[in-house]
Design a protein around this motif. Structure first.
Motif, PDB file in Angstrom:
ATOM      1  N   CYS A  38       0.819  -1.221   0.000  1.00 39.37           N
ATOM      2  CA  CYS A  38       0.000   0.000   0.000  1.00 39.37           C
ATOM      3  C   CYS A  38       0.848   1.263   0.000  1.00 39.37           C
ATOM      4  O   CYS A  38       0.371   2.318  -0.366  1.00 39.37           O
ATOM      5  N   TYR A  43       0.152   2.379   7.031  1.00 38.21           N
ATOM      6  CA  TYR A  43      -1.055   1.588   6.776  1.00 38.21           C
ATOM      7  C   TYR A  43      -1.162   0.473   7.799  1.00 38.21           C
ATOM      8  O   TYR A  43      -0.173  -0.161   8.138  1.00 38.21           O
ATOM      9  N   ASN A  62      -4.748   4.253   6.437  1.00 37.88           N
ATOM     10  CA  ASN A  62      -3.632   5.038   6.986  1.00 37.88           C
ATOM     11  C   ASN A  62      -4.061   6.376   7.587  1.00 37.88           C
ATOM     12  O   ASN A  62      -3.247   7.256   7.782  1.00 37.88           O
ATOM     13  N   THR A  65      -6.656   7.206   3.639  1.00 34.48           N
ATOM     14  CA  THR A  65      -6.833   6.415   2.417  1.00 34.48           C
ATOM     15  C   THR A  65      -7.037   4.946   2.753  1.00 34.48           C
ATOM     16  O   THR A  65      -6.317   4.388   3.583  1.00 34.48           O
ATOM     17  N   ASN A  66      -8.029   4.336   2.092  1.00 33.88           N
ATOM     18  CA  ASN A  66      -8.253   2.898   2.191  1.00 33.88           C
ATOM     19  C   ASN A  66      -7.423   2.208   1.119  1.00 33.88           C
ATOM     20  O   ASN A  66      -7.205   2.766   0.040  1.00 33.88           O
ATOM     21  N   CYS A  67      -6.998   0.988   1.397  1.00 32.76           N
ATOM     22  CA  CYS A  67      -6.184   0.232   0.462  1.00 32.76           C
ATOM     23  C   CYS A  67      -6.555  -1.243   0.563  1.00 32.76           C
ATOM     24  O   CYS A  67      -6.698  -1.772   1.668  1.00 32.76           O
ATOM     25  N   VAL A  69      -5.444  -5.158  -0.758  1.00 28.16           N
ATOM     26  CA  VAL A  69      -4.421  -6.010  -1.356  1.00 28.16           C
ATOM     27  C   VAL A  69      -4.870  -7.461  -1.192  1.00 28.16           C
ATOM     28  O   VAL A  69      -5.278  -7.865  -0.100  1.00 28.16           O
ATOM     29  N   GLY A 106      -3.036  -5.521  -6.231  1.00 32.12           N
ATOM     30  CA  GLY A 106      -3.194  -4.280  -5.502  1.00 32.12           C
ATOM     31  C   GLY A 106      -1.902  -3.488  -5.590  1.00 32.12           C
ATOM     32  O   GLY A 106      -0.943  -3.936  -6.224  1.00 32.12           O
ATOM     33  N   PRO A 107      -1.881  -2.371  -5.019  1.00 31.86           N
ATOM     34  CA  PRO A 107      -2.921  -1.847  -4.157  1.00 31.86           C
ATOM     35  C   PRO A 107      -4.071  -1.209  -4.952  1.00 31.86           C
ATOM     36  O   PRO A 107      -3.847  -0.596  -5.987  1.00 31.86           O
ATOM     37  N   LYS A 109      -6.511   1.647  -4.134  1.00 34.39           N
ATOM     38  CA  LYS A 109      -6.568   2.690  -3.109  1.00 34.39           C
ATOM     39  C   LYS A 109      -7.596   3.753  -3.459  1.00 34.39           C
ATOM     40  O   LYS A 109      -7.750   4.116  -4.625  1.00 34.39           O
TER      41      LYS A 109
END
Length: 136
Positions: A38, A43, A62, A65-67, A69, A106-107, A109
């Motif tokens: 990420c 994160y 974090n 921001t969402n991430c 994977v 991923g990521p 985001k």
């Protein structure tokens, strides 16, 4: 220039070109963890879902921001197989990454201030998609 010298110079030039193209096309190193994929240590995992023994889908955050994977497990890591990571944000474009990867997808985001998200992923024919959740 003699034919021998010209041929040697041509062969040397072709070898240098080939070496440069191989160096430029070498794959990037895989990340060491879902958080690293990420983008760093800030994160942290807020949710996850196992796809049997094949892979685990991680939802990380974090602070802004969402991430997502999809991380391959055990002996499945290193094998080139279809995997994807999906992140949808309510009434907003989300993110998606898919391919025949060796270690993870991923990521994916996206920022989702004040909105619900739907996240998921797949390994081969196994897949998961969350309900709308983690609203905030």
């Amino acid at each position: 220039m003699s034919k021998v010298k010209r041929a040697a110079a041509l062969a040397l030039g072709m070898a240098a070109t080939l070496a440069a193209s191989v160096a430029l096309s070498a794959p990037a190193m895989a990340a060491s963890s879902p958080a690293a994929a990420c983008g760093g240590g800030s994160y942290h995992v807020i949710d996850s879902h196992a796809l049997g023994g094949y892979a685990t889908i991680y939802l990380l955050y974090n602070g802004s921001t969402n991430c997502v994977v999809t991380w391959k497990k055990g002996s499945y890591a290193g094998n080139t197989t279809y995997v994807d990571a999906v992140l949808n944000v309510w009434n907003t474009p989300g993110a998606f990454d898919a391919g025949n990867y060796r270690y993870y997808a991923g990521p994916a985001k996206a920022k989702a201030p004040g909105k619900c998200i739907k996240w998921g992923g797949a390994y081969g024919n196994s897949s998961y998609e969350s309900p709308w959740e983690h609203c905030g």
